[in-house]
Design a protein around this motif. Structure first.
Motif, PDB file in Angstrom:
ATOM      1  N   ILE A  96       0.835  -1.210   0.000  1.00 30.39           N
ATOM      2  CA  ILE A  96       0.000   0.000   0.000  1.00 30.39           C
ATOM      3  C   ILE A  96       0.863   1.251   0.000  1.00 30.39           C
ATOM      4  O   ILE A  96       0.576   2.234  -0.707  1.00 30.39           O
ATOM      5  N   LEU A  99       2.188   1.900  -3.493  1.00 27.83           N
ATOM      6  CA  LEU A  99       1.133   2.412  -4.376  1.00 27.83           C
ATOM      7  C   LEU A  99       0.816   3.866  -4.061  1.00 27.83           C
ATOM      8  O   LEU A  99       0.639   4.688  -4.967  1.00 27.83           O
ATOM      9  N   TYR A 106      -5.792   1.946  -5.371  1.00 30.05           N
ATOM     10  CA  TYR A 106      -5.864   0.545  -4.986  1.00 30.05           C
ATOM     11  C   TYR A 106      -7.269   0.251  -4.470  1.00 30.05           C
ATOM     12  O   TYR A 106      -8.039   1.161  -4.134  1.00 30.05           O
ATOM     13  N   ILE A 253      -5.151  -6.488  -5.618  1.00 30.94           N
ATOM     14  CA  ILE A 253      -4.960  -5.389  -4.676  1.00 30.94           C
ATOM     15  C   ILE A 253      -5.097  -4.047  -5.394  1.00 30.94           C
ATOM     16  O   ILE A 253      -5.639  -3.085  -4.857  1.00 30.94           O
ATOM     17  N   ALA A 254      -4.598  -3.972  -6.615  1.00 27.97           N
ATOM     18  CA  ALA A 254      -4.674  -2.737  -7.398  1.00 27.97           C
ATOM     19  C   ALA A 254      -4.595  -3.086  -8.872  1.00 27.97           C
ATOM     20  O   ALA A 254      -3.962  -4.072  -9.261  1.00 27.97           O
ATOM     21  N   ILE A 257      -1.725  -0.076 -12.512  1.00 27.53           N
ATOM     22  CA  ILE A 257      -0.757   0.705 -11.745  1.00 27.53           C
ATOM     23  C   ILE A 257       0.344   1.236 -12.654  1.00 27.53           C
ATOM     24  O   ILE A 257       0.524   0.780 -13.779  1.00 27.53           O
TER      25      ILE A 257
END
Length: 928
Positions: A96, A99, A106, A253-254, A257
């Motif tokens: 996290i 990101l 996310y 999770i995301a 990106i």
């Protein structure tokens, strides 16, 4: 020894001994001789199954131009069964933080957040609060009360909750997150379900209490992590937890990106066990907002109905994105690809060693639309340009003309929304659907942010005509057609035997009882149009002529017309043109309005709803005779419903008065309510000459969508053939081996006594642009067209964003003081706890001001709504190919849609294409 071997027991023992020796020898070889080799493989080789998402099927226009496709993107995945328990917190926080550092979005669905003041808040509570604010229900805590307030606000006659809920669905952009089974707000239920999933059964648990319980009891996050970091950890761990027994499935999770995040994660992959970077296809719309309402948008699986259908029935993953509206929704299962997988061996840091086997994903089928992307673009650009010109009273200029777009009352500042539909008259194919304002569906590709979602909400939720970017006006907005309806009345007349050349003298107005029905020219300048036949009456939009035809009476000559005419005939012809049915279009099926042809039954239903609302506002428990019955809200509701049920019968006053007494209404109030019901409502429920007058010019109870109006124009143009409207030409598998065609669907050829009568109607529409109400817009236009202007009345005042603030601002003008109003408002809300309407502070304050000053005009400082503007027709006149309807909210005059109509015809007929001397073709973009 041989004797011993003859014993079966000894033989068995010998065999087992030999097998045991072999096993020991092999074990020794593996552990001692080859031990180092196998240890290295065990430590450095990991078998993994990597899912390979199938690409979503493309959406293309009728000529193959890409409208919705896919692009590769990087996704952060985490495998639950590969995460080391001791490192789960560290890994989650690291991901996290990476990101966030690179400003990548996310997936954050953890429903407890921190405010700027440091408070812990449930997102469910914030969502519910925001919904209440948008719907002016901020002080309403009971879901049943909120439901009832909305029912009354939108004048829904039905009282059964299921029927009311179905009516709510038809209202554009209105969400009513209330369960009629439990009478709770759905956000409250979601919060309860979430707490229950963690065995927190006390619904009064605060957000901070819940957070600390999860931190210490469920996830056991050490105290050396701050609450902010703990939340980052919990949002990842909750996603892993939701995966349940599907530990082999990765959790996203995301998505999408940046390369910076990819690089940093890859560099630290040895410290991030269970984390994987995958390349997945992401939906993208290369043309941005183009045809947004047709294409639709994507979103996460969230509603219970979606969970039941897609996850439980169809096997979707909880993290999958699905179509929420438009083609993306209607053809979700067609567009959805089949996921593949890849079984690989990786080393301890996640590097690929070898691929064992691969099952290729299968892309979804492509959907080919009937839309022409170029025509769609010109339609959208022209609609936007004309609206913005109207808002400032400017001049709209193209090579085909220059017009000052200003209403009689000045600029049309509220002309902020509109819709245009273009169809092929010979097939029912939709060539363009434009709605303004629109939105960019790319915002939804990986899940829209709260900020972006809020920007798509109307600034004034209380104003039904406020701009709503997500609203598909073409399918969901049904309004009066105004003068564009007159052709049906004229056709019914000549079908009954009236000669198109029969002339009626326009005397300006017709007096019916206490009402004066005037021709628009009389209302505007006290002028008349003289004697006119059908063609002239259509061209000049002569109300007087159509009043006469609809009533079968020549008011100019004072004698009956030589035909039979009644409402049954008029409604029959209206329904033949599909104006009481859905169009068959494939998108927004639950929300597509089916229109509404006026009828005695519909009028009675409306009158009953109005009486019900009136009695609920005025009748109080004190009006009941306490010596005969209990004064309870339930009893009062039963009495009101009984009174309303008398509408069809409409008994005499004396009979109705006696019934009121029998119901238990006190004698001093029975006469008042009898007169209200009898003279203000029941007597109005009967169909009258005045109703026929309004019917004949497209006013009154008519309500049709732009889609219906365009199909009506197409039927006029193509000789009476009624097609279902369609947006789909074909679907095709990615490899072209399977194609499903969607041929035009002919519903019927409508029944007419003489199809040549359509030519008489169409000639009148041709004259509209030659000598009639739209002549100024087509003077220099080389294509002959047939069209009709229409103005639909929109009465009422524009509600302010905040009714309470508006009232407070003008209290002095209303002749009252703020202190007195606040006192009476509080008193009314307390005395009417059981009346949901009084839980709306704006309503209660209005009642308080009326109590203090009955003469106060509470709406005098609000702006009036402007009328709707219609322009409908087809082109070319001699050989009809396309039908068009243009609708402008608060556009004032029907003629203002003419420039839009004109530019669409120019584009379709190729007038905007310029051929150079060398034979090259260039697009001549219009100068505005």
């Amino acid at each position: 020894m041989f004797n011993k071997l003859e014993n079966r027991y000894n033989v068995t023992l010998l065999i087992f001994s030999l097998v045991f020796v072999v096993i020991l020898f092999r074990l020794a070889t593996i552990m001692i001789v080859q031990g180092e080799q196998y240890r290295e493989q065990a430590e450095n080789r990991i078998f993994k199954t990597i899912p390979l998402p199938g690409a979503r099927g493309e959406i293309r226009d009728r000529y193959g131009r890409l409208l919705a496709g896919n692009r590769p993107s990087f996704t952060v995945q985490m495998m639950k069964n590969e995460v080391v328990d001791e490192k789960i917190n560290e890994v989650s926080l690291s991901i996290i933080n990476i990101l966030e550092k690179n400003e990548d979005k996310y997936n954050d669905e953890f429903p407890i957040i921190f405010t700027e003041e440091g408070e812990y808040v449930f997102t469910y509570d914030l969502e519910l609060q925001a919904w209440k604010e948008r719907n002016d229900l901020i002080d309403v805590d009971d879901a049943r009360d909120a439901f009832e307030i909305l029912r009354r606000r939108y004048n829904i006659a039905e009282t059964d909750p299921i029927e009311v809920q179905q009516e709510f669905i038809k209202i554009p952009n209105l969400s009513v997150p209330i369960s009629i089974r439990t009478w709770k707000f759905t956000e409250e239920m979601r919060k309860e379900q979430w707490l229950e999933s963690y065995n927190i059964r006390d619904v009064e648990t605060t957000a901070e209490e819940a957070f600390q319980l999860l931190r210490t009891r469920t996830y056991r996050i050490p105290e050396d992590y701050s609450d902010i970091d703990a939340r980052k950890i919990m949002l990842v761990r909750e996603q892993l937890r939701r995966q349940g027994y599907l530990q082999y499935q990765p959790v996203r999770i995301a998505q999408d990106i940046s390369e910076a995040s990819v690089t940093e994660i890859e560099e630290n992959i040895i410290n991030l066990p269970g984390v994987n970077i995958a390349v997945e296809p992401i939906r993208y719309y290369p043309e941005g907002q183009l045809a947004a309402h047709t294409l639709g948008y994507l979103g996460k699986i969230s509603q219970q109905s979606e969970i039941d259908r897609f996850i439980r029935e169809l096997g979707y993953l909880p993290t999958d994105i699905i179509g929420k509206s438009g083609i993306e929704h209607s053809f979700e299962e067609t567009l959805k690809g089949a996921d593949g997988s890849q079984r690989v061996i990786v080393d301890s840091v996640g590097r690929l060693i070898s691929v064992l086997e691969r099952e290729e994903p299968v892309p979804g089928d492509a959907v080919h639309l009937t839309i022409d992307a170029n025509l769609q673009r010109v339609t959208e650009e022209t609609l936007e340009a004309v609206l913005k010109t109207l808002q400032v009273g400017g001049t709209y200029t193209t090579r085909w003309g220059s017009e000052r777009l200003m209403g009689r009352s000045g600029v049309m500042k509220n002309a902020t929304s509109g819709s245009v539909v273009v169809t092929d008259v010979k097939t029912g194919e939709v060539l363009a659907i434009a709605n303004y304002p629109a939105y960019d569906p790319n915002l939804f590709a990986t899940g829209i942010s709260s900020a972006d979602w809020q920007r798509l909400m109307p600034e004034n939720e209380r104003d039904p005509l406020a701009p709503r970017p997500l609203q598909n006006i073409a399918t969901s907005t049904a309004i009066q057609p105004g003068s564009t309806f007159k052709m049906i009345v004229g056709l019914a007349g000549i079908e009954q035997g009236l000669s198109p050349e029969y002339k009626i003298l326009d005397r300006g107005f017709i007096q019916v009882g206490g009402h004066s029905f005037g021709n628009w020219l009389w209302n505007q300048s006290r002028s008349t149009m003289g004697h006119q036949n059908l063609h002239q009456a259509i061209a000049d939009s002569n109300n007087y002529y159509f009043y006469s035809v609809a009533n079968g009476y020549d008011y100019g000559a004072g004698r009956p017309l030589p035909i039979q005419m009644n409402m049954d005939i008029l409604t029959d012809y209206t329904k033949r043109f599909g104006l009481n049915d859905r169009t068959g279009i494939e998108i927004d099926v639950p929300r597509e309005r089916s229109g509404g042809v006026p009828s005695v039954e519909n009028k009675t239903r409306t009158v009953k709803a109005m009486l019900r609302n009136h009695l609920r506002r005025q009748m109080k428990l004190e009006d009941l005779d306490e010596t005969r019955l209990d004064r309870t809200p339930e009893v009062l509701t039963e009495i009101i419903e009984e009174i309303v049920s008398w509408a069809e019968e409409n008994p005499s006053r004396s009979v109705m008065y006696n019934r009121m007494i029998e119901l238990g209404i006190s004698e001093d109030k029975a006469g008042i309510y009898t007169d209200i019901a009898k003279y203000s409502y029941f007597n109005q429920a009967r169909w009258s000459v005045a109703d026929t007058m309004n019917f004949s010019i497209g006013q009154g109870e008519h309500s049709y969508t732009p889609l219906q109006m365009t199909n009506y124009m197409a039927i006029l143009a193509n000789g009476g053939y009624r097609y279902n409207l369609s947006l789909i030409r074909k679907t095709q598998s990615y490899d072209g081996t399977n194609t499903v065609e969607y041929p035009p669907e002919l519903v019927e050829r409508i029944q007419l006594r003489d199809y040549n009568n359509l030519d008489e109607i169409n000639y009148g529409m041709y004259l509209v642009n030659e000598t009639g109400t739209a002549r100024n817009y087509f003077r220099n236009f080389p294509i002959k067209v047939a069209a009709k202007t229409g103005t639909a009345q929109r009465e009422g005042k524009i509600p302010p964003i905040d009714e309470v603030e508006y009232l407070k601002r003008h209290l002095r003008s209303f002749g009252v003081t703020e202190a007195a109003v606040e006192e009476v408002t509080a008193q009314l809300m307390e005395e009417n706890k059981d009346n949901p309407r009084y839980q709306d502070k704006g309503f209660a304050m209005r009642e308080a001001i009326r109590t203090l000053n009955p003469r106060a005009n509470l709406d005098q400082f609000k702006d009036d709504y402007d009328n709707y503007s219609w322009f409908t027709g087809f082109a070319p006149y001699e050989d009809p190919q396309i039908a068009i309807s243009v609708l402008i909210f608060q556009g004032g005059s029907g003629g203002y849609g003419a420039p839009i109509f004109r530019e669409i015809v120019a584009e379709y007929m190729g007038l905007n294409t310029v051929v150079e001397n060398d034979g090259s073709i260039i697009e001549n973009r219009l100068t505005r």
